[in-house]
Design a protein around this motif. Structure first.
Motif, mmCIF file in Angstrom:
data_model
loop_
_atom_site.group_PDB
_atom_site.id
_atom_site.type_symbol
_atom_site.label_atom_id
_atom_site.label_comp_id
_atom_site.label_asym_id
_atom_site.label_seq_id
_atom_site.Cartn_x
_atom_site.Cartn_y
_atom_site.Cartn_z
ATOM 1 N N TYR A 260 -7.495 38.742 -0.057
ATOM 2 C CA TYR A 260 -6.644 37.722 -0.685
ATOM 3 C C TYR A 260 -7.308 36.360 -0.841
ATOM 4 O O TYR A 260 -6.848 35.537 -1.610
ATOM 5 C CB TYR A 260 -5.364 37.549 0.131
ATOM 6 C CG TYR A 260 -4.566 38.824 0.262
ATOM 7 C CD1 TYR A 260 -4.005 39.424 -0.865
ATOM 8 C CD2 TYR A 260 -4.399 39.444 1.495
ATOM 9 C CE1 TYR A 260 -3.286 40.598 -0.766
ATOM 10 C CE2 TYR A 260 -3.671 40.623 1.607
ATOM 11 C CZ TYR A 260 -3.125 41.192 0.479
ATOM 12 O OH TYR A 260 -2.408 42.360 0.585
ATOM 13 N N PHE B 165 -2.265 32.671 7.734
ATOM 14 C CA PHE B 165 -1.773 32.620 6.374
ATOM 15 C C PHE B 165 -1.533 31.166 5.989
ATOM 16 O O PHE B 165 -0.812 30.454 6.677
ATOM 17 C CB PHE B 165 -0.472 33.414 6.261
ATOM 18 C CG PHE B 165 -0.036 33.620 4.855
ATOM 19 C CD1 PHE B 165 -0.701 34.519 4.045
ATOM 20 C CD2 PHE B 165 1.012 32.893 4.327
ATOM 21 C CE1 PHE B 165 -0.311 34.700 2.734
ATOM 22 C CE2 PHE B 165 1.407 33.070 3.014
ATOM 23 C CZ PHE B 165 0.739 33.974 2.216
ATOM 24 N N ASN C 167 2.263 29.247 5.779
ATOM 25 C CA ASN C 167 3.356 29.806 6.567
ATOM 26 C C ASN C 167 2.810 30.369 7.886
ATOM 27 O O ASN C 167 2.235 31.448 7.920
ATOM 28 C CB ASN C 167 4.067 30.912 5.774
ATOM 29 C CG ASN C 167 5.392 31.298 6.415
ATOM 30 O OD1 ASN C 167 5.560 31.160 7.621
ATOM 31 N ND2 ASN C 167 6.318 31.771 5.604
ATOM 32 N N LEU D 278 5.404 44.407 2.099
ATOM 33 C CA LEU D 278 6.115 43.520 1.167
ATOM 34 C C LEU D 278 6.447 44.299 -0.094
ATOM 35 O O LEU D 278 5.639 45.075 -0.599
ATOM 36 C CB LEU D 278 5.257 42.301 0.831
ATOM 37 C CG LEU D 278 4.840 41.430 2.016
ATOM 38 C CD1 LEU D 278 4.060 40.211 1.524
ATOM 39 C CD2 LEU D 278 6.042 40.983 2.828
ATOM 40 N N ARG E 51 11.080 32.493 5.968
ATOM 41 C CA ARG E 51 10.797 31.179 5.385
ATOM 42 C C ARG E 51 10.641 30.141 6.491
ATOM 43 O O ARG E 51 11.377 30.165 7.470
ATOM 44 C CB ARG E 51 11.943 30.744 4.475
ATOM 45 C CG ARG E 51 12.317 31.789 3.461
ATOM 46 C CD ARG E 51 11.621 31.525 2.168
ATOM 47 N NE ARG E 51 12.091 32.459 1.140
ATOM 48 C CZ ARG E 51 11.278 33.131 0.348
ATOM 49 N NH1 ARG E 51 9.978 32.966 0.459
ATOM 50 N NH2 ARG E 51 11.747 33.938 -0.560
ATOM 51 N N THR F 271 -0.353 45.766 -0.747
ATOM 52 C CA THR F 271 0.326 44.525 -1.158
ATOM 53 C C THR F 271 -0.523 43.722 -2.132
ATOM 54 O O THR F 271 -1.681 43.442 -1.870
ATOM 55 C CB THR F 271 0.615 43.653 0.093
ATOM 56 O OG1 THR F 271 1.342 44.429 1.023
ATOM 57 C CG2 THR F 271 1.402 42.415 -0.282
ATOM 58 N N SER F 272 0.082 43.373 -3.248
ATOM 59 C CA SER F 272 -0.671 42.600 -4.240
ATOM 60 C C SER F 272 -0.558 41.111 -3.926
ATOM 61 O O SER F 272 0.322 40.672 -3.192
ATOM 62 C CB SER F 272 -0.131 42.879 -5.636
ATOM 63 O OG SER F 272 1.226 42.497 -5.688
ATOM 64 N N LEU F 273 -1.477 40.381 -4.481
ATOM 65 C CA LEU F 273 -1.548 38.951 -4.208
ATOM 66 C C LEU F 273 -0.255 38.242 -4.614
ATOM 67 O O LEU F 273 0.200 37.319 -3.935
ATOM 68 C CB LEU F 273 -2.747 38.354 -4.960
ATOM 69 C CG LEU F 273 -3.195 36.959 -4.576
ATOM 70 C CD1 LEU F 273 -3.457 36.856 -3.085
ATOM 71 C CD2 LEU F 273 -4.446 36.571 -5.346
ATOM 72 N N ASP F 274 0.375 38.690 -5.693
ATOM 73 C CA ASP F 274 1.590 37.981 -6.120
ATOM 74 C C ASP F 274 2.751 38.197 -5.152
ATOM 75 O O ASP F 274 3.608 37.340 -4.994
ATOM 76 C CB ASP F 274 1.967 38.330 -7.571
ATOM 77 C CG ASP F 274 2.370 39.788 -7.721
ATOM 78 O OD1 ASP F 274 1.624 40.643 -7.199
ATOM 79 O OD2 ASP F 274 3.404 40.061 -8.351
ATOM 80 N N LEU F 275 2.743 39.358 -4.460
ATOM 81 C CA LEU F 275 3.777 39.571 -3.440
ATOM 82 C C LEU F 275 3.602 38.602 -2.269
ATOM 83 O O LEU F 275 4.563 38.169 -1.654
ATOM 84 C CB LEU F 275 3.729 41.006 -2.925
ATOM 85 C CG LEU F 275 4.541 42.050 -3.707
ATOM 86 C CD1 LEU F 275 4.228 43.428 -3.175
ATOM 87 C CD2 LEU F 275 6.026 41.772 -3.594
ATOM 88 N N LEU F 276 2.347 38.297 -1.978
ATOM 89 C CA LEU F 276 2.064 37.360 -0.877
ATOM 90 C C LEU F 276 2.691 36.004 -1.122
ATOM 91 O O LEU F 276 3.038 35.285 -0.199
ATOM 92 C CB LEU F 276 0.547 37.174 -0.734
ATOM 93 C CG LEU F 276 -0.249 38.064 0.185
ATOM 94 C CD1 LEU F 276 -1.547 37.380 0.557
ATOM 95 C CD2 LEU F 276 0.525 38.416 1.439
ATOM 96 N N PHE G 21 5.511 35.351 -1.970
ATOM 97 C CA PHE G 21 6.851 35.299 -1.392
ATOM 98 C C PHE G 21 6.860 34.572 -0.047
ATOM 99 O O PHE G 21 7.872 34.026 0.378
ATOM 100 C CB PHE G 21 7.387 36.723 -1.136
ATOM 101 C CG PHE G 21 7.878 37.424 -2.358
ATOM 102 C CD1 PHE G 21 8.730 36.780 -3.246
ATOM 103 C CD2 PHE G 21 7.515 38.725 -2.604
ATOM 104 C CE1 PHE G 21 9.209 37.446 -4.363
ATOM 105 C CE2 PHE G 21 7.987 39.399 -3.724
ATOM 106 C CZ PHE G 21 8.826 38.756 -4.604
ATOM 107 N N LEU G 22 5.743 34.672 0.638
ATOM 108 C CA LEU G 22 5.693 34.118 2.001
ATOM 109 C C LEU G 22 5.426 32.624 2.010
ATOM 110 O O LEU G 22 5.530 31.981 3.042
ATOM 111 C CB LEU G 22 4.593 34.824 2.811
ATOM 112 C CG LEU G 22 4.719 36.343 2.935
ATOM 113 C CD1 LEU G 22 3.560 36.889 3.744
ATOM 114 C CD2 LEU G 22 6.044 36.732 3.590
#
Lengths: 145, 72
Positions: free
Chosen positions: A7, A39, A42, A98, A143, B61-66, B68-69
């Motif tokens: 990532y 991360f 968050n 996720l 969140r 998990t794709s980067l765009d889902l990440l 969300f966090l």
């Protein structure tokens, strides 16, 4: 050392923080070396990133943040293999899956990751207790305020 | 695959350390007792496969889902 991450592109990680999964993880038996990457934005989440294979990375979090009442017994065998002597050395993480929409995301409470943070040895154990590998994530707790 | 026929109370030895014993049979359910060194992990196969599958899904998990966090 420099590693390729899934990532965050190429990253410099501390070689002394590499966590050794002697048996790999179910489905990823050949992946034995990981690092935890905080991360960004968050603090509840970290990425468990293979130092060898860029695409092998998991979103992890403390299960206790989502389920305060989560408890299980660590088997003697695991304690031995991870050379765990005191509870202070133990860190428990759960892998998140996720999904879209985010409310469908789940946390794996059946197979937590046990890390001896002192010896940097870890294992994903499979509990015989009645926990689900797809426990719905309480996304409102994901969140940060 | 090696196939052996066993009766209730009989067992099979695997190597020196592992013994599988048929404890009882009730219709389609067979109760098996396993004696093995504690370093041998024993799981119902479907449980292990489910964890494998869940790990694979989690690693997908794709980067765009990440995103969300991320803080909003």
């Amino acid at each position: 050392m420099n590693i390729e991450t899934k990532y965050f592109g190429s990253m410099l990680v501390d070689e002394n923080k590499v966590i050794h999964f002697v048996k790999g993880l179910p489905g990823f038996q050949d992946e034995k070396k990981f690092v935890l990457i905080d991360f960004p934005d968050n603090p509840l989440f970290q990425i468990l990133q293979s130092t060898v294979t860029a695409y092998v990375a998991f979103v992890v979090a403390s299960p206790y943040h989502f389920r305060e009442e989560y408890t299980f017994d660590l088997g003697e065998q695991t304690k031995e293999e991870l050379t765990i002597k005191t509870a202070d050395h133990v860190k428990v993480l759960s892998i998140l899956t996720l999904r879209k929409p985010f409310e469908k995301s789940t946390i794996n409470l059946q197979a937590p990751i046990i890390i001896n943070v002192d010896a940097l040895k870890a294992q994903q154990i499979i509990l015989t207790d009645d926990f689900s590998a797809r426990t719905p994530l309480q996304t409102e707790k994901a969140r940060v305020e | 695959m090696l196939v052996l026929t066993r009766k209730v109370g009989e067992s099979v030895k695997i190597g020196d350390d592992i013994e599988l014993k048929v404890l009882s049979i009730d219709g389609e359910q067979i109760k098996i007792g396993i004696d093995a060194p504690k370093e041998i992990a024993i799981h119902r196969k479907e449980v292990y496969l489910a964890i494998e599958q869940e790990n694979s899904a989690a690693a997908d998990t794709s980067l765009d889902l990440l995103n969300f966090l991320k803080k909003e």
